[in-house]
Scaffold this motif. Structure first.
Motif, PDB file in Angstrom:
ATOM      1  N   THR A 206     137.027 -73.908  26.760  1.00 34.11           N
ATOM      2  CA  THR A 206     137.304 -74.177  25.349  1.00 34.11           C
ATOM      3  C   THR A 206     136.014 -73.965  24.554  1.00 34.11           C
ATOM      4  OG1 THR A 206     136.715 -76.516  25.466  1.00 34.11           O
ATOM      5  CG2 THR A 206     138.998 -75.943  25.980  1.00 34.11           C
ATOM      6  N   ARG A 207     136.096 -74.158  23.263  1.00 28.47           N
ATOM      7  CA  ARG A 207     134.912 -74.073  22.415  1.00 28.47           C
ATOM      8  C   ARG A 207     134.290 -75.463  22.292  1.00 28.47           C
ATOM      9  NH1 ARG A 207     134.765 -72.103  16.054  1.00 28.47           N
ATOM     10  NH2 ARG A 207     132.546 -72.500  15.711  1.00 28.47           N
ATOM     11  N   ARG A 208     133.039 -75.580  22.704  1.00 28.01           N
ATOM     12  CA  ARG A 208     132.325 -76.865  22.622  1.00 28.01           C
ATOM     13  C   ARG A 208     131.568 -76.930  21.304  1.00 28.01           C
ATOM     14  NH1 ARG A 208     127.058 -78.314  23.987  1.00 28.01           N
ATOM     15  NH2 ARG A 208     126.758 -76.160  24.660  1.00 28.01           N
ATOM     16  N   TYR A 209     131.801 -78.010  20.567  1.00 21.32           N
ATOM     17  CA  TYR A 209     131.126 -78.194  19.283  1.00 21.32           C
ATOM     18  C   TYR A 209     129.883 -79.069  19.405  1.00 21.32           C
ATOM     19  CZ  TYR A 209     135.622 -76.505  17.582  1.00 21.32           C
ATOM     20  OH  TYR A 209     136.754 -75.762  17.381  1.00 21.32           O
ATOM     21  N   ALA A 210     129.925 -80.040  20.311  1.00 22.30           N
ATOM     22  CA  ALA A 210     128.805 -80.964  20.469  1.00 22.30           C
ATOM     23  C   ALA A 210     128.898 -81.621  21.833  1.00 22.30           C
ATOM     24  CB  ALA A 210     128.838 -82.032  19.368  1.00 22.30           C
ATOM     25  N   GLY A 211     127.768 -82.174  22.279  1.00 22.91           N
ATOM     26  CA  GLY A 211     127.764 -82.961  23.500  1.00 22.91           C
ATOM     27  C   GLY A 211     127.216 -82.246  24.713  1.00 22.91           C
ATOM     28  N   GLU A 212     127.080 -83.006  25.777  1.00 15.69           N
ATOM     29  CA  GLU A 212     126.519 -82.505  27.033  1.00 15.69           C
ATOM     30  C   GLU A 212     127.457 -82.782  28.194  1.00 15.69           C
ATOM     31  OE1 GLU A 212     122.750 -84.232  27.878  1.00 15.69           O
ATOM     32  OE2 GLU A 212     121.711 -83.206  26.238  1.00 15.69           O
ATOM     33  N   ILE A 213     127.404 -81.869  29.172  1.00 13.34           N
ATOM     34  CA  ILE A 213     128.104 -82.044  30.445  1.00 13.34           C
ATOM     35  C   ILE A 213     127.062 -81.832  31.538  1.00 13.34           C
ATOM     36  CG2 ILE A 213     129.955 -81.230  31.954  1.00 13.34           C
ATOM     37  CD1 ILE A 213     131.159 -79.912  29.368  1.00 13.34           C
ATOM     38  N   ARG A 214     126.864 -82.831  32.384  1.00 12.08           N
ATOM     39  CA  ARG A 214     125.868 -82.726  33.452  1.00 12.08           C
ATOM     40  C   ARG A 214     126.515 -82.955  34.810  1.00 12.08           C
ATOM     41  NH1 ARG A 214     120.499 -82.754  32.071  1.00 12.08           N
ATOM     42  NH2 ARG A 214     120.078 -82.961  29.826  1.00 12.08           N
ATOM     43  N   VAL A 215     126.224 -82.071  35.733  1.00 11.33           N
ATOM     44  CA  VAL A 215     126.659 -82.203  37.125  1.00 11.33           C
ATOM     45  C   VAL A 215     125.413 -82.349  37.980  1.00 11.33           C
ATOM     46  CG1 VAL A 215     127.750 -81.038  39.080  1.00 11.33           C
ATOM     47  CG2 VAL A 215     128.805 -80.906  36.818  1.00 11.33           C
ATOM     48  N   GLY A 216     125.312 -83.467  38.667  1.00 11.86           N
ATOM     49  CA  GLY A 216     124.126 -83.704  39.480  1.00 11.86           C
ATOM     50  C   GLY A 216     122.841 -83.711  38.670  1.00 11.86           C
ATOM     51  N   GLY A 217     122.938 -84.152  37.422  1.00 10.31           N
ATOM     52  CA  GLY A 217     121.774 -84.211  36.552  1.00 10.31           C
ATOM     53  C   GLY A 217     121.446 -82.927  35.821  1.00 10.31           C
ATOM     54  N   ARG A 218     122.133 -81.853  36.166  1.00 15.73           N
ATOM     55  CA  ARG A 218     121.866 -80.559  35.529  1.00 15.73           C
ATOM     56  C   ARG A 218     122.832 -80.323  34.375  1.00 15.73           C
ATOM     57  NH1 ARG A 218     120.890 -74.658  38.358  1.00 15.73           N
ATOM     58  NH2 ARG A 218     121.066 -73.404  36.467  1.00 15.73           N
ATOM     59  N   ASP A 219     122.292 -79.934  33.232  1.00 10.20           N
ATOM     60  CA  ASP A 219     123.107 -79.658  32.053  1.00 10.20           C
ATOM     61  C   ASP A 219     123.800 -78.304  32.232  1.00 10.20           C
ATOM     62  OD1 ASP A 219     124.249 -79.369  29.585  1.00 10.20           O
ATOM     63  OD2 ASP A 219     122.400 -79.635  28.437  1.00 10.20           O
ATOM     64  N   ILE A 220     125.139 -78.334  32.311  1.00  5.80           N
ATOM     65  CA  ILE A 220     125.908 -77.096  32.473  1.00  5.80           C
ATOM     66  C   ILE A 220     126.655 -76.726  31.193  1.00  5.80           C
ATOM     67  CG2 ILE A 220     126.162 -77.513  34.959  1.00  5.80           C
ATOM     68  CD1 ILE A 220     129.157 -78.180  34.338  1.00  5.80           C
ATOM     69  N   SER A 221     126.356 -77.432  30.100  1.00  7.65           N
ATOM     70  CA  SER A 221     127.125 -77.279  28.863  1.00  7.65           C
ATOM     71  C   SER A 221     127.167 -75.853  28.353  1.00  7.65           C
ATOM     72  CB  SER A 221     126.540 -78.183  27.768  1.00  7.65           C
ATOM     73  OG  SER A 221     126.407 -79.509  28.214  1.00  7.65           O
ATOM     74  N   GLY A 222     126.079 -75.117  28.522  1.00  8.68           N
ATOM     75  CA  GLY A 222     126.019 -73.762  27.993  1.00  8.68           C
ATOM     76  C   GLY A 222     126.423 -72.684  28.978  1.00  8.68           C
ATOM     77  N   GLU A 223     126.833 -73.077  30.176  1.00  9.24           N
ATOM     78  CA  GLU A 223     127.170 -72.102  31.209  1.00  9.24           C
ATOM     79  C   GLU A 223     128.620 -71.629  31.080  1.00  9.24           C
ATOM     80  OE1 GLU A 223     124.964 -70.954  33.155  1.00  9.24           O
ATOM     81  OE2 GLU A 223     123.363 -72.453  33.177  1.00  9.24           O
ATOM     82  N   ARG A 224     128.870 -70.392  31.489  1.00  8.06           N
ATOM     83  CA  ARG A 224     130.231 -69.872  31.539  1.00  8.06           C
ATOM     84  C   ARG A 224     130.986 -70.496  32.719  1.00  8.06           C
ATOM     85  NH1 ARG A 224     131.103 -65.410  28.330  1.00  8.06           N
ATOM     86  NH2 ARG A 224     129.256 -64.493  27.373  1.00  8.06           N
ATOM     87  N   SER A 225     132.301 -70.311  32.713  1.00  3.74           N
ATOM     88  CA  SER A 225     133.138 -70.919  33.751  1.00  3.74           C
ATOM     89  C   SER A 225     132.706 -70.536  35.158  1.00  3.74           C
ATOM     90  CB  SER A 225     134.607 -70.523  33.535  1.00  3.74           C
ATOM     91  OG  SER A 225     135.098 -71.023  32.331  1.00  3.74           O
ATOM     92  N   ALA A 226     132.434 -69.246  35.378  1.00  2.00           N
ATOM     93  CA  ALA A 226     132.061 -68.778  36.715  1.00  2.00           C
ATOM     94  C   ALA A 226     130.761 -69.421  37.169  1.00  2.00           C
ATOM     95  CB  ALA A 226     131.940 -67.262  36.725  1.00  2.00           C
ATOM     96  N   ALA A 227     129.809 -69.566  36.244  1.00  2.00           N
ATOM     97  CA  ALA A 227     128.532 -70.188  36.590  1.00  2.00           C
ATOM     98  C   ALA A 227     128.720 -71.666  36.909  1.00  2.00           C
ATOM     99  CB  ALA A 227     127.540 -70.009  35.445  1.00  2.00           C
ATOM    100  N   ARG A 228     129.600 -72.326  36.177  1.00  2.00           N
ATOM    101  CA  ARG A 228     129.857 -73.743  36.457  1.00  2.00           C
ATOM    102  C   ARG A 228     130.444 -73.914  37.857  1.00  2.00           C
ATOM    103  NH1 ARG A 228     131.707 -76.588  30.734  1.00  2.00           N
ATOM    104  NH2 ARG A 228     130.441 -75.232  29.392  1.00  2.00           N
ATOM    105  N   ALA A 229     131.304 -73.002  38.249  1.00  2.00           N
ATOM    106  CA  ALA A 229     131.879 -73.065  39.593  1.00  2.00           C
ATOM    107  C   ALA A 229     130.791 -72.921  40.645  1.00  2.00           C
ATOM    108  CB  ALA A 229     132.932 -71.980  39.767  1.00  2.00           C
ATOM    109  N   LEU A 230     129.859 -72.016  40.425  1.00  2.00           N
ATOM    110  CA  LEU A 230     128.765 -71.821  41.378  1.00  2.00           C
ATOM    111  C   LEU A 230     127.825 -73.019  41.421  1.00  2.00           C
ATOM    112  CD1 LEU A 230     127.902 -68.063  40.690  1.00  2.00           C
ATOM    113  CD2 LEU A 230     129.042 -69.011  42.712  1.00  2.00           C
TER     114      LEU A 230
END
Length: 238
Positions: free
Chosen positions: A55-79
């Motif tokens: 989706t389109r993110r307007y604000a906020g952060e998403i972190r997996v294992g402490g790493r910010d993945i908010s700006g990553e594409r779907s494929a990169a998030r999977a990796l």
């Protein structure tokens, strides 16, 4: 592979100019289970799609294992460890079960698909069948197994029991519980079968119009009859 914590802070997202998720914040400790509940149309699937980068993110952060993945594409998030089993299952209909599973292996050796067959023996029996020839329950098993072969540290399950027979639901929930107990994955579950979700989860958040309206333990939600009726539209839980 070991489970990773998920942290979401001030997340707002949607589709084009339409905001669906508004200022959502929560955290899920490594190896724990979170149920995301709410009535239809309240943003549950959109939240998972946002975590997965769809989706389109307007604000906020998403972190997996402490790493910010908010700006990553779907494929990169999977990796980076985020697994997503969508409500639509997204099985490749013209590929066999085995070929579908090979897609999920990424760079792992082909014999690793035995992990999928160990989890769902039915898939081994159907390994030469096309995705289009599977029942709804078998497609859900295939979609789940394909995601797990990618060794995610955080797994999103969006309504995996939808439209399935009770015996298949029990088989799937047992598999999800084994995954959680292994300590290899942090699991988030969206599910309309409220009691199944509460039996599975360590903690719960309830969405109302794209915002978190309630959070706590399954026992606390079951005891909060006002919240259950207001936010879930049911008279009570047992």
């Amino acid at each position: 592979m070991s489970a990773a914590p998920l942290e979401v802070k001030g997340l707002s997202a949607g589709y084009g100019p339409t905001r669906v998720i508004e200022d959502v914040s929560f955290s899920v400790p490594a190896g724990s289970r979170l149920a995301v509940l709410g009535r239809n149309g309240m943003g549950k699937t959109s939240l998972f799609a946002t975590l997965a980068g769809q989706t389109r993110r307007y604000a906020g952060e998403i972190r997996v294992g402490g790493r910010d993945i908010s700006g990553e594409r779907s494929a990169a998030r999977a990796l980076l460890g985020l697994g997503y089993v969508p409500q639509t299952r997204d099985v490749f209909p013209t590929l066999t079960v085995e070929e579908n599973l090979f897609v999920g292996l990424k760079n792992r050796p082909k014999d690793a698909i035995q992990e999928a067959y160990d989890m769902f023996p039915r898939l081994k029996e159907r390994r030469k069948n096309l995705g289009s020839q599977l029942s709804g329950g078998e497609q859900q098993m295939l979609s789940t197994a394909r995601s797990i072969l990618g060794q995610p540290t955080v797994l999103l399950l969006d309504e995996p029991l939808e439209g399935l027979a009770p015996v298949i639901c029990e088989e799937l929930m047992a598999a999800f519980s084994r995954l959680a107990q292994s300590g290899d994955m942090t699991i988030l579950l969206v599910e309309q079968r409220i009691q199944s979700a509460l039996d599975f989860a360590d903690n719960v958040i309830v969405l109302e119009r794209g915002r978190i309206a309630w959070s706590g333990t399954p026992a606390a939600l079951s005891a909060d009859h006002v919240a259950v009726e207001r936010f879930l539209g049911v008279g009570g839980l047992h």
